[in-house]
Design a protein around this motif. Sequence first.
Motif, PDB file in Angstrom:
ATOM      1  N   GLY A  25       0.817  -1.217   0.000  1.00  0.00           N
ATOM      2  CA  GLY A  25       0.000   0.000   0.000  1.00  0.00           C
ATOM      3  C   GLY A  25       0.846   1.261   0.000  1.00  0.00           C
ATOM      4  N   TRP A  75      -5.364   0.088   4.917  1.00  0.00           N
ATOM      5  CA  TRP A  75      -5.513  -0.359   3.524  1.00  0.00           C
ATOM      6  C   TRP A  75      -6.527   0.507   2.800  1.00  0.00           C
ATOM      7  N   LEU A  79      -5.528   2.778  -0.369  1.00  0.00           N
ATOM      8  CA  LEU A  79      -6.174   2.560  -1.670  1.00  0.00           C
ATOM      9  C   LEU A  79      -6.935   3.799  -2.122  1.00  0.00           C
ATOM     10  N   SER A  82      -4.384   6.235  -3.437  1.00  0.00           N
ATOM     11  CA  SER A  82      -3.892   5.776  -4.748  1.00  0.00           C
ATOM     12  C   SER A  82      -4.908   6.059  -5.840  1.00  0.00           C
TER      13      SER A  82
END
Length: 100
Positions: A25, A75, A79, A82
């Motif tokens: 991650g 996480w 995410l 991202s």
Amino acid sequence: MPANPKYLTQSKWQRFAKITAAILGGYLVSISFHLAIASWFNKANTIITMTFSGFILWVALMVVAFLAKNGWKIWFIYLSLSLLFSALLYLEQIDNPTAN
């Protein structure tokens, strides 16, 4: 001197989530962040800068992942970041498709 067991993560799934969030991650966030910056600014300078700042950002994100209480929340945050940086990269490609 060994660590105090009350401060260690008891769940194997939480430990797995923290380790994978720290390594994978953190790497995804670091790379997507620098690619988004490279799409908006001078690509050559950003890529050269990324060789140093990318590693520093990745290590900082690793530390944050292990400081968190819940690995799955980390996480989710990684995410989401991202995807946000990837969306910025995509928007720049739509806005200026001929730029290389």
